[in-house]
Design an enzyme around this catalytic site. Structure first.
Site, PDB file in Angstrom:
ATOM      1  N   LYS A 188      -4.382 -10.407   3.553  1.00  0.00           N
ATOM      2  CA  LYS A 188      -2.752 -11.186   4.131  1.00  0.00           C
ATOM      3  C   LYS A 188      -3.257 -12.940   4.554  1.00  0.00           C
ATOM      4  CE  LYS A 188      -1.609  -7.129   4.324  1.00  0.00           C
ATOM      5  NZ  LYS A 188      -1.264  -6.282   5.367  1.00  0.00           N
TER       6      LYS A 188
HETATM    7  C1  LIG Z   1      -1.480  -4.340   5.829  1.00  0.00           C
HETATM    8  C2  LIG Z   1       0.206  -3.871   6.094  1.00  0.00           C
HETATM    9  C3  LIG Z   1       0.375  -3.401   6.601  1.00  0.00           C
HETATM   10  C4  LIG Z   1      -0.597  -2.570   7.785  1.00  0.00           C
HETATM   11  O1  LIG Z   1      -1.714  -3.508   7.986  1.00  0.00           O
HETATM   12  P1  LIG Z   1      -3.006  -2.999   8.657  1.00  0.00           P
HETATM   13  O2  LIG Z   1      -3.477  -4.854   9.370  1.00  0.00           O
HETATM   14  O3  LIG Z   1      -3.922  -2.659   7.866  1.00  0.00           O
HETATM   15  O4  LIG Z   1      -2.683  -2.332   9.412  1.00  0.00           O
HETATM   16  C5  LIG Z   1       1.350  -2.660   7.306  1.00  0.00           C
HETATM   17  N1  LIG Z   1       2.925  -3.278   5.990  1.00  0.00           N
HETATM   18  C6  LIG Z   1       2.266  -4.436   5.654  1.00  0.00           C
HETATM   19  C7  LIG Z   1       3.973  -4.420   4.471  1.00  0.00           C
HETATM   20  C8  LIG Z   1       0.997  -4.638   5.161  1.00  0.00           C
HETATM   21  O5  LIG Z   1       1.352  -4.910   3.740  1.00  0.00           O
END
Ligand SMILES: *Cc1c(COP(=O)(O)O)cnc(C)c1O
Length: 384
Positions: A188
């Site tokens: 991210k």
């Molecule tokens: C990555 C992601 C999540 C979950 O994130 P985590 O921190 O891995 O639990 C939820 N929603 C979207 C759209 C994502 O891309």
């Protein structure tokens, strides 16, 4: 292999983490509140509550808004499964709203139509979770207007969108929603290894999120109910006021996140330059390039293109050329664990059609221009 996304770790990050390792607290020390306040200030929100993933933040956000058995949560089918699963953790039913074919985000017009039908059936959602797909902000003002008219609450899944702006203002400021959730998974925008954070402007929601994060326990005498042994003021005393979880972020992770946050704007600007470069280099190919507009700033978590013809062949050719492309997203309603609620292929045709042609190209701050040229050349070959 050039991956589709990856973290950027600096010596400053490593120093911040090792400083925590040498300190008195590995968890529940000063680093978590400092990170929470910094993210909230960055977004222009009153409160930030850090947890161990965005999935946990989505779960707690649903609980804090009172979602439970008998309720409905609606989200976009073009998302990671976590945006929908959070409703099911609370015992609620999940449904989807198809996407806008231009932005790939939940379509407010489709939402309005579905809400009108649901109102007639007495099955309005309690919570709607718009997802800022690839970092491109959703039409939050339109969704907020529908929230007022139909009485649902809004959780923004901004896992792709920290550092982005809606109408010139930071995503996460809560002007158009109740709670906004960020992810700090390594692919991210910024990372804590694993981690997530919820922002809100409502102090009661923030307190509830913080309590649910740690077993539903409170040490605040003002929150306590009655007295079990007349010990309310005793220094060791706490009360479990509701059933919560251990979803805490560690100080080690928060120190990494705080250090990363200092470079967030630089990273988004770098993604912007690389995306504009892709736009130019790919302009003559028979691709549909990702939507962007000048009214909002996409954080550009992803650069998803729509390829003509046989997507599998193009994907395999890119992987064979050492390009770690990926596909975002398999529509959630087509997952076997959702099919058992009666969802069928064809229920959300825009998301399905988008998915069938989607390939995400590598995009991350440390991607170099020569690497990007390699991606473009491999894609050009694959399409030839
Ligand atoms: C990555 C992601 C999540 C979950 O994130 P985590 O921190 O891995 O639990 C939820 N929603 C979207 C759209 C994502 O891309």
């Amino acid at each position: 292999m050039i991956p589709y996304g990856r973290q950027a770790i600096t010596e400053a990050d490593i120093a911040a983490v090792t400083a925590v390792l040498r300190s008195d607290f590995l968890t529940q020390g000063p680093a978590v509140p400092r990170f929470e306040q910094a993210v909230a200030a960055y977004c222009g929100a009153a409160h930030g509550v850090a947890v161990n993933s965005a999935t946990s933040a989505l779960h707690l956000a649903c609980l804090a808004l009172g979602l439970g058995p008998g309720d409905w949560l609606w989200t976009s089918p073009n998302t990671f499964v976590a945006s929908a699963n959070c409703g099911r953790y609370c015992g609620a039913r999940v449904d989807f709203v198809d996407i806008d074919p231009r932005t790939y985000n939940l379509d407010p017009a489709a939402l309005a139509t579905k809400l009108e039908a649901a109102e007639r059936l007495g099955r309005l959602p309690k919570v709607v979770v718009p997802v800022h797909f690839a970092g491109q902000p959703c039409d939050l003002a339109a969704i907020a207007a529908l929230a007022r008219r139909f009485g649902f609450r809004v959780i923004e899944d901004a896992s792709h969108a920290i550092g982005g702006r809606y109408q010139g203002e930071p995503i996460g400021n809560g002007r158009f929603s109740d709670i906004t959730v960020f992810s700090f998974h390594p692919v991210k925008l910024i990372t804590t290894g694993e981690g997530g954070l919820a922002t809100t402007n409502d102090p009661a929601l923030a307190a509830r999120l913080a309590r649910l994060r740690s077993h539903g326990i409170s040490r605040d005498p003002a929150e306590m109910r009655g007295e079990i042994l007349g010990e309310r003021e005793a220094p060791w005393y706490y009360q479990q006021l509701e059933l919560g979880f251990n979803y805490r972020l560690t100080d080690i992770q928060a120190a990494l996140g705080y250090s990363q946050l200092q470079r967030l704007d630089d990273y988004v600007a770098r993604r912007q330059r690389l995306a504009e470069r892709y736009d130019r280099l790919l302009a003559d190919l028979p691709l549909r390039l990702p939507y962007r507009d000048s009214a909002h700033l996409s954080a550009l978590h992803l650069y998803p293109v729509q390829v003509p013809g046989d997507r599998r062949r193009v994907f395999d050719a890119l992987r064979a050329a050492g390009i770690g492309v990926n596909v975002h997203y398999i529509p959630v309603h087509t997952q076997p664990d959702y099919a058992r609620f009666g969802f069928l292929h064809g229920d959300f045709p825009v998301a399905e059609a988008y998915y069938e042609r989607a390939i995400s190209l590598p995009l991350y701050p440390l991607l170099t221009e020569p690497e990007q040229d390699q991606v473009v050349a491999a894609l050009r070959d694959a399409l030839a």
